[in-house]
Design an enzyme around this catalytic site. Structure first.
Site, PDB file in Angstrom:
ATOM      1  N   SER A 169      34.445  61.070  -2.194  1.00 43.38           N
ATOM      2  CA  SER A 169      34.003  60.243  -1.066  1.00 43.38           C
ATOM      3  C   SER A 169      33.820  58.814  -1.563  1.00 43.38           C
ATOM      4  CB  SER A 169      32.675  60.774  -0.524  1.00 43.38           C
ATOM      5  OG  SER A 169      32.143  59.866   0.419  1.00 43.38           O
ATOM      6  N   TYR A 225      23.953  64.196  -1.851  1.00 44.10           N
ATOM      7  CA  TYR A 225      25.374  64.239  -1.482  1.00 44.10           C
ATOM      8  C   TYR A 225      26.203  63.385  -2.443  1.00 44.10           C
ATOM      9  CZ  TYR A 225      29.673  63.342   1.120  1.00 44.10           C
ATOM     10  OH  TYR A 225      30.995  63.217   1.483  1.00 44.10           O
TER      11      TYR A 225
HETATM   12  N1  LIG Z   1      33.652  64.108   7.473  1.00 46.65           N
HETATM   13  C1  LIG Z   1      33.568  62.989   6.757  1.00 46.65           C
HETATM   14  O1  LIG Z   1      33.337  61.883   7.280  1.00 46.65           O
HETATM   15  C2  LIG Z   1      33.799  63.058   5.267  1.00 46.65           C
HETATM   16  C3  LIG Z   1      33.697  61.884   4.498  1.00 46.65           C
HETATM   17  C4  LIG Z   1      33.934  61.952   3.124  1.00 46.65           C
HETATM   18  C5  LIG Z   1      34.249  63.172   2.539  1.00 46.65           C
HETATM   19  N2  LIG Z   1      34.326  64.293   3.322  1.00 46.65           N
HETATM   20  C6  LIG Z   1      34.679  65.568   2.687  1.00 46.65           C
HETATM   21  O2  LIG Z   1      35.911  65.994   3.225  1.00 46.65           O
HETATM   22  C7  LIG Z   1      35.953  67.428   3.247  1.00 46.65           C
HETATM   23  C8  LIG Z   1      36.289  67.921   4.643  1.00 46.65           C
HETATM   24  O3  LIG Z   1      35.381  67.371   5.577  1.00 46.65           O
HETATM   25  P1  LIG Z   1      35.384  67.918   7.084  1.00 46.65           P
HETATM   26  O4  LIG Z   1      34.712  66.879   7.909  1.00 46.65           O
HETATM   27  O5  LIG Z   1      36.743  68.395   7.435  1.00 46.65           O
HETATM   28  O6  LIG Z   1      34.400  69.171   6.938  1.00 46.65           O
HETATM   29  P2  LIG Z   1      34.064  70.319   7.994  1.00 46.65           P
HETATM   30  O7  LIG Z   1      34.838  70.114   9.271  1.00 46.65           O
HETATM   31  O8  LIG Z   1      32.572  70.406   8.082  1.00 46.65           O
HETATM   32  O9  LIG Z   1      34.622  71.637   7.289  1.00 46.65           O
HETATM   33  C9  LIG Z   1      33.988  72.170   6.172  1.00 46.65           C
HETATM   34  C10 LIG Z   1      34.830  73.312   5.667  1.00 46.65           C
HETATM   35  O10 LIG Z   1      34.241  73.840   4.480  1.00 46.65           O
HETATM   36  C11 LIG Z   1      34.179  75.259   4.605  1.00 46.65           C
HETATM   37  N3  LIG Z   1      33.053  75.796   3.852  1.00 46.65           N
HETATM   38  C12 LIG Z   1      31.763  75.383   3.897  1.00 46.65           C
HETATM   39  N4  LIG Z   1      31.015  76.153   3.097  1.00 46.65           N
HETATM   40  C13 LIG Z   1      31.849  77.076   2.544  1.00 46.65           C
HETATM   41  C14 LIG Z   1      31.670  78.156   1.648  1.00 46.65           C
HETATM   42  N5  LIG Z   1      30.464  78.460   1.145  1.00 46.65           N
HETATM   43  N6  LIG Z   1      32.755  78.903   1.298  1.00 46.65           N
HETATM   44  C15 LIG Z   1      33.983  78.624   1.808  1.00 46.65           C
HETATM   45  N7  LIG Z   1      34.208  77.608   2.652  1.00 46.65           N
HETATM   46  C16 LIG Z   1      33.151  76.844   3.029  1.00 46.65           C
HETATM   47  C17 LIG Z   1      34.011  75.520   6.091  1.00 46.65           C
HETATM   48  O11 LIG Z   1      34.397  76.860   6.376  1.00 46.65           O
HETATM   49  P3  LIG Z   1      33.781  77.663   7.662  1.00 46.65           P
HETATM   50  O12 LIG Z   1      34.057  76.797   8.864  1.00 46.65           O
HETATM   51  O13 LIG Z   1      34.585  78.910   7.687  1.00 46.65           O
HETATM   52  O14 LIG Z   1      32.337  77.851   7.382  1.00 46.65           O
HETATM   53  C18 LIG Z   1      34.958  74.476   6.658  1.00 46.65           C
HETATM   54  O15 LIG Z   1      36.281  74.958   6.624  1.00 46.65           O
HETATM   55  C19 LIG Z   1      34.607  67.913   2.723  1.00 46.65           C
HETATM   56  O16 LIG Z   1      34.704  68.167   1.330  1.00 46.65           O
HETATM   57  C20 LIG Z   1      33.713  66.705   2.973  1.00 46.65           C
HETATM   58  O17 LIG Z   1      32.601  66.652   2.118  1.00 46.65           O
HETATM   59  C21 LIG Z   1      34.113  64.268   4.658  1.00 46.65           C
END
Ligand SMILES: NC(=O)c1ccc[n+]([C@@H]2O[C@H](COP(=O)([O-])OP(=O)(O)OC[C@H]3O[C@@H](n4cnc5c(N)ncnc54)[C@H](OP(=O)(O)O)[C@@H]3O)[C@@H](O)[C@H]2O)c1
Length: 232
Positions: free
Chosen positions: A137, A150
């Site tokens: 990030s 985080y």
């Molecule tokens: N959103 C942002 O603005 C942002 C910014 C910077 C970085 N990121 C990073 O980018 C990545 C994707 O973000 P996103 O917004 O797409 O996230 P998201 O929509 O919240 O999706 C999170 C994913 O992680 C899976 N997950 C969570 N806990 C788990 C576990 N214990 N075992 C297996 N799978 C697990 C969830 O599976 P289930 O749905 O099946 O629980 C889901 O598929 C993440 O690493 C996040 O930290 C996001």
């Protein structure tokens, strides 16, 4: 990526779904991992049957190893791992946040990645070929007030990416990290309703970079931390 086997963790989330769509469009065979069968069914009700859907709690090393073994058994190998699973929690000031928070962020952002990579790398080393993409990030390039747990966990992902890149480059394996800023997701829109969403990076734009890092075109890239930020 035609006929490549691409394992995607976090496949049920915003970025995971966009990444799956990008690789599917290129003809890859997908291994889609979510934490629960229900979220996989909701995200991929009609996906073609040659793709594999696996539910596993990736914070559990044994469950992660089991999912990778099942993917290798069914698909024969794994060419690329996109370790997208993760979570955000604002959490509060370091001195006020509950002690469990830092541990939870490390499990969800670091252990989910390390557990899958540990299981997938031996097969890649044996074949002298593999691509691994992790997700950091831009917020973790520097500590920031109110989100220490985080940023510490994503910093760990970024440092581990560099270490793994140095360890694996001699084995024909590329390890690189994509650093999103704010992704344009429904959750972020709900949390920041007054923001200018047009400035946020779209999941599909991140997915395109992830797909490039898994392609032959990125075979000289090792340990890169690539900001993909839109206009923020
Ligand atoms: N959103 C942002 O603005 C942002 C910014 C910077 C970085 N990121 C990073 O980018 C990545 C994707 O973000 P996103 O917004 O797409 O996230 P998201 O929509 O919240 O999706 C999170 C994913 O992680 C899976 N997950 C969570 N806990 C788990 C576990 N214990 N075992 C297996 N799978 C697990 C969830 O599976 P289930 O749905 O099946 O629980 C889901 O598929 C993440 O690493 C996040 O930290 C996001």
């Amino acid at each position: 990526m035609a006929e490549k086997i691409v394992l995607i963790t976090g496949a049920t989330g915003n970025l995971g779904k966009a990444t799956a769509a990008a690789f599917e469009a290129e003809g890859a065979r997908l291994v889609l991992i979510g934490s629960r069968p229900e979220s996989l069914e909701r995200a991929y009700p009609d996906i073609a049957p040659h793709h594999l859907k696996l539910a596993a709690d990736l914070t559990d090393a044994e469950a992660a190893a089991g999912a990778v073994a099942e993917a290798e058994r069914v698909c024969g190998r794994i060419d690329a791992v996109c370790a997208i699973a993760g979570a955000f929690d604002m959490g509060g000031a370091v001195y006020e946040a509950p002690p469990e928070l830092a541990e939870r962020m490390m499990r969800l952002n670091v252990a989910t990645m390390v557990n899958v990579v540990r299981a997938a790398v031996p097969g890649m080393i044996a074949r002298k070929s593999g691509k691994i993409v992790t997700i950091g990030s831009t917020a973790a390039l520097k500590g920031a007030a109110g989100m220490g747990a985080y940023t510490a966990s994503k910093s760990a992902v970024m440092r581990l990416t560099e270490s793994m890149a140095a360890e694996l480059r001699g084995h024909g394996i590329n390890v690189n990290c994509v650093l999103p800023s704010v992704i344009d997701t429904p959750e972020n829109r709900a949390a920041m309703p007054k923001a200018d969403f047009s400035k946020w990076v779209k999941p599909a734009e991140l997915a395109a970079v992830i797909a490039f890092l898994c392609s032959d075109g990125a075979s000289a890239m090792h340990g890169a931390l690539v900001p993909v930020v839109g206009l923020v």
